[in-house]
Write an enzyme that holds these catalytic residues in place. Sequence first.
Site, short mmCIF file in Angstrom:
data_model
loop_
_atom_site.label_atom_id
_atom_site.label_comp_id
_atom_site.label_asym_id
_atom_site.label_seq_id
_atom_site.Cartn_x
_atom_site.Cartn_y
_atom_site.Cartn_z
N HIS A 20 -13.15 15.52 46.23
CA HIS A 20 -14.27 15.48 47.20
C HIS A 20 -14.05 14.48 48.35
O HIS A 20 -14.24 14.85 49.51
CB HIS A 20 -15.58 15.19 46.48
CG HIS A 20 -16.08 16.34 45.66
ND1 HIS A 20 -17.34 16.88 45.79
CD2 HIS A 20 -15.47 17.07 44.70
CE1 HIS A 20 -17.49 17.87 44.93
NE2 HIS A 20 -16.36 18.00 44.25
N ASP A 117 -21.81 15.10 51.19
CA ASP A 117 -21.38 16.02 50.15
C ASP A 117 -22.61 16.82 49.71
O ASP A 117 -23.69 16.25 49.50
CB ASP A 117 -20.81 15.21 48.96
CG ASP A 117 -20.09 16.12 47.97
OD1 ASP A 117 -20.75 17.01 47.40
OD2 ASP A 117 -18.88 15.96 47.79
C1 U2F Z 1 -12.20 19.21 41.66
O1 U2F Z 1 -10.86 19.69 41.75
P1 U2F Z 1 -9.46 19.01 41.56
O2 U2F Z 1 -9.32 17.85 42.47
O3 U2F Z 1 -9.08 18.77 40.15
O4 U2F Z 1 -8.49 20.26 42.03
P2 U2F Z 1 -8.35 21.02 43.41
O5 U2F Z 1 -9.65 21.39 44.03
O6 U2F Z 1 -7.43 22.14 43.11
O7 U2F Z 1 -7.64 19.96 44.35
C2 U2F Z 1 -6.46 19.31 44.00
C3 U2F Z 1 -5.81 18.86 45.31
O8 U2F Z 1 -4.78 17.92 45.02
C4 U2F Z 1 -3.56 18.32 45.62
C5 U2F Z 1 -3.67 19.83 45.80
C6 U2F Z 1 -5.16 20.01 46.08
O9 U2F Z 1 -5.42 19.88 47.48
O10 U2F Z 1 -2.85 20.26 46.86
N1 U2F Z 1 -2.43 17.99 44.73
C7 U2F Z 1 -1.22 17.70 45.30
O11 U2F Z 1 -1.05 17.74 46.53
N2 U2F Z 1 -0.16 17.37 44.48
C8 U2F Z 1 -0.27 17.35 43.14
O12 U2F Z 1 0.74 17.06 42.47
C9 U2F Z 1 -1.53 17.64 42.56
C10 U2F Z 1 -2.58 17.98 43.37
C11 U2F Z 1 -12.89 20.01 40.59
F1 U2F Z 1 -12.30 19.72 39.36
C12 U2F Z 1 -12.80 21.50 40.91
O13 U2F Z 1 -13.44 22.24 39.90
C13 U2F Z 1 -13.44 21.76 42.28
O14 U2F Z 1 -13.23 23.11 42.65
C14 U2F Z 1 -12.81 20.84 43.34
C15 U2F Z 1 -13.48 20.98 44.71
O15 U2F Z 1 -14.84 20.66 44.66
O16 U2F Z 1 -12.87 19.47 42.91
#
Ligand code: U2F
Length: 432
Positions: A20, A117
Amino acid sequence: VTGTVKNKHVAVFTFPYSSHPALLLTLTRKLASAAPTVVFSFFNIEKSNRVLFSGLSGCTNILRYDVSDGIPDDYVFVGKPQEDVNLFLAVAEDEFRRAVRVAEIDTGLKISCLVVDGFFWFAGDMATEMNIPWVAFWTAGACSAGPDEEIVDLIPGLESVRLGDLPSGVVMGNLESPFATMLHKMGRTLARANAVPINSFQELDPDLTKNLSSNLNKFLNIGPFNLTTKEKTSEHDEYACISWLDNQKTRTVAYICFGTVFTPPAHELVELAEALEETETSFLWSINKDSYKHFPKGFLERTSANETGKVVPWVPQDQVLNHVAIRVFVTHGGWNSVLESVGAGVPMICRPFIGDQHMNSWMVERVWEIGLRIQGGNFTKRATCRALEHVFSHSYKRIEALKDLAHKAVASNGSSSQNFKTLLEVVTGSTP
Ligand code: U2F
């Protein structure tokens, strides 16, 4: 704050967990560069701000403000679910109100708009008291803005979704938790927001966009951000993944990552690792170092020795997904990951854990038809082998079409670019 004279002051409130804050900062940077006479005060907990702002340059009209995370000095974490989130939510409103007063004094400018947010229901009352617009940014997909096999048919645009795929805490699960309470309050107040921007593109969910547009003021798809933002904090390739991918054959590698919050349980890591070896699938796996110990004996050594696998704690995901060697993304279905995969035209195998991830995965498999969910809901060697074999032998034509639509949406006359202009008018107060 340097440069041109500033005449407006916008407050940005982040929900300081998972992806976020990075998204809120991306949105703030887009707004700040399009509105150089506006100061943006960015409120976030210190721990998250420290990471976000390290090495950040060129945003002279963004001011960083730290708010308390609500964790008492002598607090000992006992491992309750969302313990840190709950502590923060208990102080969030008071903290943001306090910090806003500080920022107003610092800049000598009253706040003229709240960009927050979407979770922060209380911003509605704050904006009313301050007599200013409230922009509620939804960081997940439109499909989660709304368990079991029962089909939900009350949400136009979401006809085929099962109740079991709606985020826990919305219709079932622990409805009393501070997080669930927050979601309910948000649901009740969101229609009052002056604008609800979302990191998506309207061509992805035309029916849902229509539905949400009739229920919300200015529901604005302004993404995918990963296609519009050049400098990204996550893009450094510390572990030389790209050169490793350069040595792999075209469309042969499975990229595996479960986002920034969750790691599958140890036994699932074992099953997934065994399936990779069994199917002789090359892979690049981003996972925290603490989990390495759970892999089957010799897995890391074997796969790195024969160059079929690379396991690292972090990859530049967007670059990785756009590499020609990548065939499939094994993901938790986090919204950013789904969008990045769509933008790169890579089909997905989803293993969702919480919240919107179930909905996103459902959409991937059933509505967009750009991948599949792991059978049985978690990684077993058998289900994983079948999923990998399916994806490697199947061509997902719709992913190419969606990729194309995503790129068109962010082009200069595309829908997301137009929607961004509308958002800018609300934020800068220049709405006719
Ligand atoms: C929460 O999501 P997360 O942060 O767990 O997962 P994503 O929405 O997929 O975002 C992960 C980001 O981290 C980056 C990747 C994404 O932009 O490119 N990343 C990276 O660059 N290199 C890595 O080795 C690992 C990750 C939540 F858990 C979800 O359910 C929600 O959908 C989301 C949005 O609100 O937030």
